[in-house]
Design an enzyme around this catalytic site. Structure first.
Site, PDB file in Angstrom:
ATOM      1  N   ASP A 121       0.821  -1.212   0.000  1.00  0.00           N
ATOM      2  CA  ASP A 121       0.000   0.000   0.000  1.00  0.00           C
ATOM      3  C   ASP A 121       0.852   1.258   0.000  1.00  0.00           C
ATOM      4  OD1 ASP A 121      -2.386  -1.363  -0.101  1.00  0.00           O
ATOM      5  OD2 ASP A 121      -2.594  -1.501   2.064  1.00  0.00           O
ATOM      6  N   LEU A 162     -14.054   1.556  -3.220  1.00  0.00           N
ATOM      7  CA  LEU A 162     -14.552   2.699  -2.439  1.00  0.00           C
ATOM      8  C   LEU A 162     -13.469   3.750  -2.275  1.00  0.00           C
ATOM      9  CD1 LEU A 162     -16.474   0.947   0.482  1.00  0.00           C
ATOM     10  CD2 LEU A 162     -17.501   2.418  -1.231  1.00  0.00           C
ATOM     11  N   GLU A 190     -21.943   0.915   8.216  1.00  0.00           N
ATOM     12  CA  GLU A 190     -21.600  -0.479   8.496  1.00  0.00           C
ATOM     13  C   GLU A 190     -20.088  -0.619   8.630  1.00  0.00           C
ATOM     14  OE1 GLU A 190     -23.261  -2.700   5.253  1.00  0.00           O
ATOM     15  OE2 GLU A 190     -22.181  -1.551   3.748  1.00  0.00           O
ATOM     16  N   LYS A 234     -16.255  -1.618   7.892  1.00  0.00           N
ATOM     17  CA  LYS A 234     -15.415  -1.851   6.713  1.00  0.00           C
ATOM     18  C   LYS A 234     -14.484  -3.011   7.050  1.00  0.00           C
ATOM     19  CE  LYS A 234     -12.423   0.073   3.267  1.00  0.00           C
ATOM     20  NZ  LYS A 234     -11.557  -1.119   3.260  1.00  0.00           N
ATOM     21  N   GLU A 293     -17.769  -9.649   1.587  1.00  0.00           N
ATOM     22  CA  GLU A 293     -16.347  -9.737   1.949  1.00  0.00           C
ATOM     23  C   GLU A 293     -16.040 -11.115   2.518  1.00  0.00           C
ATOM     24  OE1 GLU A 293     -13.180  -6.850   1.637  1.00  0.00           O
ATOM     25  OE2 GLU A 293     -15.313  -6.698   1.175  1.00  0.00           O
ATOM     26  N   CYS A 339      27.096   2.886  -8.117  1.00  0.00           N
ATOM     27  CA  CYS A 339      28.148   2.957  -9.155  1.00  0.00           C
ATOM     28  C   CYS A 339      29.291   3.917  -8.818  1.00  0.00           C
ATOM     29  CB  CYS A 339      27.531   3.353 -10.493  1.00  0.00           C
ATOM     30  SG  CYS A 339      26.917   5.049 -10.522  1.00  0.00           S
ATOM     31  N   CYS A 380      25.011   2.753 -14.139  1.00  0.00           N
ATOM     32  CA  CYS A 380      24.744   2.460 -12.723  1.00  0.00           C
ATOM     33  C   CYS A 380      23.991   1.137 -12.599  1.00  0.00           C
ATOM     34  CB  CYS A 380      23.923   3.600 -12.124  1.00  0.00           C
ATOM     35  SG  CYS A 380      23.404   3.303 -10.429  1.00  0.00           S
TER      36      CYS A 380
END
Length: 656
Positions: A26, A72, A104, A106, A164, A401, A422
C-alpha cells in the site's frame, strides 16, 4: 514503479508467495498516487491507481461481472465526511433536507461477487479489475456461510450478491502457528491469508482455512421490483440466508454518524475480525443512481478510515537507495516494532529535506505512525541525551556505481546521472524494459534481473537477446521448463511496435502516452534517433522539459550505442495510417465503461488511426469517447464544446 507494483501483484495474486507485507504494498500504491497527483502528465493508462481492485493475473479463468464491481474512495477526517455529504446533497438538490445514510463496518478482507441463477450459485468471482474477475467457484463452495442455493419464491432469476471474505483473528493465529510448525512462510495479515486461500488450486486447503463471509451489497438484480433502499435489500438478502453484519445502522444526523464511527473505533479490538474503518452509503437506490459513479468509485458511498496507530522505536541505520531514474531515497532501518499486528522494520525518509526537518540521527528514539492506516513514517524524534547518536552521512557518491551525485533542478532531489552505467538503475530499467507495455517478456522478474546483472550476463538491454537456457538455469530458482518459456518469450518479443520500443527505453517522463505521441508523429525509428529539438517541440502534448530530456537521452553516446544495437537485433513494426480515418491526428480522451469494447481495444484502434491520446480534457481536445458510468471529463467536455461520441455512434465509426 508501475512494474514493481505489478510484480508484487503477480506474487500475491498469482503464485501466493508475496515478498512484501500489505502495508509495504500500500506504501507503493500511495506513493504512486502522490506522484501522479503532483505530476498529472506522468499518469499512465495502465497505472495500478486507476485499476479497480488489484487486477487479474490469469492464474484462473476470468469472467465478466454482470455489472461493474467498484471499489470505495477513502476519507480520514470528520471534515472530509462533511464535504462528502455537501457534495452529494448538491448533486441531488437536497441541501436542506436530511438524507438517510447507512453505516456499516469496513471489513479488511477480500471482495467477492456471487452470481445466482434460478436461486443456484453458478459463479463466484474476485473483484479483479472491476469489469472481470477470477473464477474461484470451487473454493467458494467450501465456505459454509455462503448459501449454495436460495429457497425463496420471490428471488430474481439472476442476481449478483456481493460481500467480503475474511478470516477471524482466532483462526488467523492458528493458521500462522500451523505454518510455523511445518516450517512454512507465515501470512503477514488476515487479509493476505484470505486472499491466498480463495486463490488456492486445492479446494481442500480453502476448506481448512475456515473462511467467513458477510454480505455488503448487490450488483445485477434481474427483476422489475428492485429494492427501494440499501437497507431493504440487505434485509431481503438476510431473509434469503445471507449473513449480514449486525452493526449495520441507519442515520439522518451527521453527529450520530460520527458517534457511530467513534463507538466502532473504541470497540475495534474486541471485534472478532479485522476492520479498518466504517462504510457510509446513501440508503435510497433512486438517489444512488442519480448521484452516479466515477470510473473507479460510487459517488454515493465512502469509506471512513480509522486514524493511524503509533509505535515508539529506534533508528538503527540509514541506507540510500537508487531508483530507476537515479533518484536517491534515504530509508531508515528500525528496531522491529508492530502497529496493528503489522511488522515494521524500515521506513522511507523520502528525501534529504525530511532528515533535516526531523533533525534525525542514527540511534534516535522515534515515533512511527501508519499514515491512513497504511504508510509507515517517522512523525517525531523523541529528544533524549543519547551519547550514541550518530550523524547521518549524506553520500557524495552513488551507493551503486560511485558516480558523483548531483542535486536536480531546484534542489528537490538528489540524483545519480550515470543512467545505464549504474547497476541499480540498470536493474530497475531492465524490469521496465521487459514489462507488459514494453517488450512483454514473461516470467522475467526482479530476482532474475538481479542475478543476470550481478553475474555480468547482462550489461545492457541488448544482452537479453543473447541469453540461453544454460545461462538461465545457473540460477537455482529457474527450472529447465521455465527457462525454455523465458527464451521463447524473448524470441517472440523481437517483433515490437514502435511506441512500445520507445517506452521500453525508460526515458524520464516518457510513459505510454508520450511514447504513442512520439511514435505517431514520426512513425520511423531512424527519424527518431536523428531527431532535432525543433521537431520534438512540434509534437502535441510533449512539453519543453520532456522534449529536452528525450533529446539528451537519445544523443547520449552510451545510450545511442545501446539503441543502435537493439535496432539491429529486433524488428520494429510500423502502422500504416489511413488519413481518411475519423480519428487521424485528433486529440482523443476516454471516460466511462464501454459494453462492447475494452480500453485496450480502443487504445489500439486509436494507435492505428494515428489518434493522439490525452488523459485530461481541455479546450485542445478534439473528441471525448463516452461510455456508461462516465466521470467528470464528460461535464468538462460539455462546457468546452468538445465533440462527445457515445458508444452507439462510436460503433458506426469503428465499422467504417
Amino acid at each position: 514503479m508501475i512494474l514493481k507494483i505489478n510484480y508484487h501483484n503477480y506474487l500475491y495474486y498469482s503464485i501466493n508467495d508475496p515478498e512484501i507485507t500489505d502495508y509495504q504494498y500500500d506504501l507503493l500504491i500511495n506513493k504512486l498516487k502522490y506522484l501522479e497527483k503532483k505530476n498529472p502528465n506522468l499518469k499512465q493508462k495502465n497505472s495500478p491507481t486507476k485499476n479497480i481492485g488489484n487486477g487479474i493475473f490469469f492464474k484462473k479463468k476470468t469472467y465478466k461481472h454482470l455489472s461493474p464491481m467498484f471499489s470505495l474512495n477513502n476519507i480520514f477526517t470528520y471534515k472530509e465526511y462533511l464535504k462528502f455529504v455537501i457534495k452529494t446533497k448538491k448533486k441531488i438538490k437536497k441541501n436542506k433536507k436530511k438524507i438517510e445514510l447507512i453505516c456499516e463496518l469496513k471489513i479488511d478482507g477480500v471482495a467477492i461477487n456471487l452470481i445466482y441463477k434460478e436461486g443456484v450459485l453458478i459463479k463466484a468471482l474476485t473483484r479483479g479489475n472491476g469489469i472481470s474477475g477470477e473464477d474461484v467457484t470451487k473454493n467458494i463452495y467450501n465456505i459454509k456461510s455462503i448459501p449454495k442455493e436460495i429457497n425463496h419464491e420471490k428471488i430474481p432469476k439472476k442476481i449478483e450478491v456481493r460481500g467480503e471474505i475474511f478470516i477471524n483473528k482466532k483462526n488467523f493465529k492458528y493458521i500462522n502457528k500451523k505454518l510455523l510448525t511445518n516450517k512454512h512462510k507465515v501470512f503477514s495479515s488476515a487479509r493476505n491469508a484470505a486472499s491466498g486461500s480463495i486463490l488456492q488450486k486445492n479446494p481442500k486447503v480453502t476448506y481448512q482455512r475456515k473462511l467467513m463471509f458477510l454480505c455488503h451489497g448487490y450488483g445485477y438484480w434481474e427483476n422489475k421490483k428492485k429494492p427501494k433502499s440499501y437497507l431493504n435489500a440487505m434485509m431481503k438478502l438476510k431473509s434469503w440466508g445471507f449473513p449480514v453484519d449486525k452493526n449495520i445502522c441507519l442515520y439522518k444526523n451527521d453527529k450520530n454518524i460520527y458517534s457511530y464511527y467513534n463507538k466502532i473505533k473504541k470497540k475495534r479490538k474486541k471485534i472478532k475480525f479485522d476492520i479498518d474503518g466504517i462504510v457510509i452509503k446513501i440508503n435510497s437506490t433512486k438517489l444512488q443512481n442519480k448521484i452516479g459513479y466515477t470510473s473507479k468509485f460510487p459517488k454515493w458511498a465512502i469509506a471512513f478510515k480509522f486514524p493511524a496507530e503509533k509505535c515508539v522505536t529506534k533508528v538503527k541505520y540509514v541506507k540510500f537507495q537508487v531508483g530507476r531514474t537515479g533518484v536517491i531515497t534515504p530509508v531508515a532501518y528500525l528496531k522491529t516494532c508492530y502497529i496493528a499486528n503489522i511488522k515494521i522494520k524500515k521506513v522511507s525518509l523520502y528525501n534529504l529535506n525530511k532528515i533535516s526537518k526531523l533533525n534525525l540521527y542514527i540511534n534516535d528514539i522515534v515515533i512511527i505512525k501508519r499514515s491512513c492506516d497504511v504508510i509507515p513514517k517517522i512523525t517525531k524524534v523523541i529528544k533524549s541525551n543519547n551519547k550514541n547518536k550518530k550523524k547521518i552521512k549524506i553520500p557524495i557518491y552513488c551507493p551503486s556505481c560511485k558516480s558523483i551525485l548531483k542535486y536536480s533542478y531546484k534542489k528537490t532531489t538528489y540524483r545519480c546521472y550515470a543512467s545505464l552505467i549504474c547497476k541499480d538503475q540498470i536493474k530497475k530499467s531492465l524490469n521496465h524494459f521487459v514489462s507488459k507495455n514494453a517488450f512483454n517478456i514473461n516470467n522475467f522478474g526482479p530476482k532474475l534481473s538481479n542475478f543476470l546483472i550481478d553475474n555480468n550476463y547482462i550489461k545492457d538491454f541488448s544482452d537479453i537477446f543473447n541469453l540461453n537456457t544454460y545461462i538461465l538455469e545457473k540460477n537455482s530458482f529457474i527450472s529447465h521448463k521455465k527457462s525454455k518459456k523465458i527464451i521463447n518469450s524473448i524470441k517472440n518479443s523481437k517483433k515490437i511496435l514502435l511506441y512500445k520500443f520507445i517506452y521500453s527505453l525508460g526515458i524520464r517522463n516518457i510513459g505510454t502516452i508520450n511514447s504513442l505521441n512520439i511514435s505517431n508523429y514520426f512513425n520511423n525509428i531512424n527519424k527518431i534517433i536523428n531527431v532535432s529539438l525543433k521537431d520534438l517541440y512540434k509534437i502535441k502534448n510533449i512539453g519543453i522539459k520532456t522534449a529536452n530530456r528525450f533529446y539528451r537521452f537519445i544523443y547520449n553516446k552510451k545510450n545511442r550505442l545501446i539503441i543502435k544495437k537493439l535496432i539491429s537485433m529486433i524488428k520494429i513494426i510500423y502502422y500504416k495510417y489511413d488519413k481518411k480515418n475519423y480519428f487521424y491526428n485528433k486529440k482523443v480522451s476516454i471516460t466511462g465503461i464501454f459494453e462492447n469494447y475494452t480500453r485496450k481495444y480502443l487504445k489500439n484502434f486509436l494507435i492505428k488511426s494515428k489518434g493522439i491520446f490525452t488523459n485530461n480534457v481541455s479546450k485542445n481536445t478534439d473528441v471525448l469517447l463516452v461510455g456508461k458510468k462516465f466521470g467528470s471529463k464528460f461535464y468538462i467536455a460539455k462546457k468546452l464544446n468538445v465533440n462527445i461520441i457515445k458508444e452507439n455512434k462510436l460503433k458506426k465509426i469503428l465499422i467504417q
